[in-house]
Write a protein that holds these residues in place. Structure first.
Motif, PDB file in Angstrom:
ATOM      1  N   TYR A  94       0.877  -1.200  -0.024  1.00 28.57           N
ATOM      2  CA  TYR A  94       0.050   0.068   0.056  1.00 28.57           C
ATOM      3  C   TYR A  94       0.857   1.146  -0.053  1.00 28.57           C
ATOM      4  O   TYR A  94       0.435   2.164  -0.780  1.00 28.57           O
ATOM      5  CB  TYR A  94      -0.858  -0.012   1.281  1.00 28.57           C
ATOM      6  CG  TYR A  94      -2.175  -0.698   0.975  1.00 28.57           C
ATOM      7  CD1 TYR A  94      -3.017  -0.164  -0.379  1.00 28.57           C
ATOM      8  CD2 TYR A  94      -2.727  -1.738   1.322  1.00 28.57           C
ATOM      9  CE1 TYR A  94      -4.295  -0.845  -0.460  1.00 28.57           C
ATOM     10  CE2 TYR A  94      -3.785  -2.490   1.004  1.00 28.57           C
ATOM     11  CZ  TYR A  94      -4.597  -1.996   0.093  1.00 28.57           C
ATOM     12  OH  TYR A  94      -5.679  -2.623  -0.310  1.00 28.57           O
ATOM     13  N   ALA A 138      -8.244   2.719   1.149  1.00 30.97           N
ATOM     14  CA  ALA A 138      -8.016   1.453   0.673  1.00 30.97           C
ATOM     15  C   ALA A 138      -9.581   0.732   0.694  1.00 30.97           C
ATOM     16  O   ALA A 138     -10.167   0.993   1.594  1.00 30.97           O
ATOM     17  CB  ALA A 138      -7.075   0.767   1.420  1.00 30.97           C
ATOM     18  N   GLU A 159     -10.815  -3.009   0.669  1.00 29.77           N
ATOM     19  CA  GLU A 159     -10.403  -4.277   0.927  1.00 29.77           C
ATOM     20  C   GLU A 159     -11.540  -5.271   1.248  1.00 29.77           C
ATOM     21  O   GLU A 159     -12.530  -4.764   1.762  1.00 29.77           O
ATOM     22  CB  GLU A 159      -9.402  -4.442   2.095  1.00 29.77           C
ATOM     23  CG  GLU A 159      -7.719  -3.929   1.582  1.00 29.77           C
ATOM     24  CD  GLU A 159      -7.285  -5.356   0.865  1.00 29.77           C
ATOM     25  OE1 GLU A 159      -7.969  -6.281   0.853  1.00 29.77           O
ATOM     26  OE2 GLU A 159      -6.255  -5.343   0.337  1.00 29.77           O
ATOM     27  N   ALA A 171      -6.893  -5.496   4.982  1.00 31.15           N
ATOM     28  CA  ALA A 171      -7.286  -4.087   5.767  1.00 31.15           C
ATOM     29  C   ALA A 171      -6.029  -4.043   6.761  1.00 31.15           C
ATOM     30  O   ALA A 171      -5.550  -2.805   6.945  1.00 31.15           O
ATOM     31  CB  ALA A 171      -8.539  -4.654   6.895  1.00 31.15           C
ATOM     32  N   ALA A 210      -3.471  -2.097   4.689  1.00 32.97           N
ATOM     33  CA  ALA A 210      -3.923  -0.752   4.625  1.00 32.97           C
ATOM     34  C   ALA A 210      -3.725   0.272   5.769  1.00 32.97           C
ATOM     35  O   ALA A 210      -3.331   1.440   5.832  1.00 32.97           O
ATOM     36  CB  ALA A 210      -5.195  -0.602   3.818  1.00 32.97           C
ATOM     37  N   THR A 258      -9.544   3.125   5.743  1.00 39.40           N
ATOM     38  CA  THR A 258      -9.710   1.658   5.097  1.00 39.40           C
ATOM     39  C   THR A 258     -10.995   1.346   5.237  1.00 39.40           C
ATOM     40  O   THR A 258     -11.719   1.455   6.073  1.00 39.40           O
ATOM     41  CB  THR A 258      -8.726   0.614   5.943  1.00 39.40           C
ATOM     42  OG1 THR A 258      -7.531   0.848   5.700  1.00 39.40           O
ATOM     43  CG2 THR A 258      -9.002  -0.798   5.191  1.00 39.40           C
ATOM     44  N   VAL A 279     -11.175   0.012  11.112  1.00 40.15           N
ATOM     45  CA  VAL A 279     -11.578   0.524   9.591  1.00 40.15           C
ATOM     46  C   VAL A 279     -12.452   1.818   9.846  1.00 40.15           C
ATOM     47  O   VAL A 279     -13.013   2.026  10.626  1.00 40.15           O
ATOM     48  CB  VAL A 279     -12.346  -0.775   8.961  1.00 40.15           C
ATOM     49  CG1 VAL A 279     -11.307  -1.624   8.786  1.00 40.15           C
ATOM     50  CG2 VAL A 279     -13.447  -1.005   9.628  1.00 40.15           C
TER      51      VAL A 279
END
Length: 217
Positions: free
Chosen positions: A152, A168, A170, A176, A179, A186, A203
């Motif tokens: 990344y 990102a 994912e 994840a 990122a 993310t 996330v």
């Protein structure tokens, strides 16, 4: 909203996010497992999901023993995958083309996939998606792939952007984690691998499918 969040680029994973390749991987992995006489009940595919060839081989030896012919096993999985790819094609994930059409005028678009470059280019071209992407960062370009953040960071560098202004997208915990470790917002859209607590708490967004991205991007 784009200016408020200072997002300049969206970097996608490929397998399980844009292409429904993970369903094919699951079938080919099981065929290879039986051919190699490996025991049932070890969740090797989910531990390897999102990693590149080199790191998958390391994981397989940790799971099955250091004398396992991990490279031969992975090459056999790739051979079986290609047979399916060339005979029936790889389906798109729901809303894949639609979300790229929606995002392309608003953001720069790049790819960070643990799959090897020739396969990425072929599959993305055949799917009609490659035209949306400014750069492709692929598995053989890095020493360690996901969950290591190297892929990344390299994808962000390919756009001359800092991770803080890139998002990102994912499907797997390994992706994840990569990122997040790179310092990116993310988005997780779980496919074959269930979301894990350590990822869920970090996330930026958890979505059901790609179409959900329109709500905030």
């Amino acid at each position: 909203m784009m200016s408020d969040l200072n997002i300049k680029a969206i970097i996608f994973d490929m397998d399980g996010v844009l292409l429904d390749s993970e369903s094919i991987c699951d079938k080919t992995w099981e065929i290879a497992r039986k051919e190699f006489g490996l025991p049932e009940g070890i969740d090797s595919i989910n531990k390897c999901r999102g990693t590149n060839f080199h790191d998958s081989a390391i994981i397989l030896r940790e799971l099955y023993g250091q004398d396992m012919e991990a490279e031969k096993y992975l090459e056999r999985c790739s051979e079986l995958f290609r047979e399916t790819e060339f005979s029936t094609g790889i389906p798109l994930m729901p809303f894949a083309k639609e979300i790229l059409e929606y995002l392309k005028p608003k953001y720069r678009i790049a790819l960070a996939s643990s799959t090897r470059g020739p396969s990425v280019k072929r599959q993305m071209t055949n799917a009609g998606l490659i035209k949306y992407f400014e750069s492709l960062t692929t598995g053989e370009m890095v020493t360690h792939s996901k969950p290591n953040p190297e892929i990344y960071r390299m994808a962000c560098n390919s756009l001359n952007l800092e991770p803080e202004v890139c998002v990102a997208v994912e499907d797997s915990p390994n992706g994840a984690r990569a990122a997040l470790a790179a310092g990116m917002r993310t988005i997780l859209i779980p496919d074959r691998s269930p979301a894990t607590p350590d990822v869920l708490e970090k996330v930026w967004k958890l979505c059901k499918n790609l179409n959900d991205l329109k709500e905030f991007l």
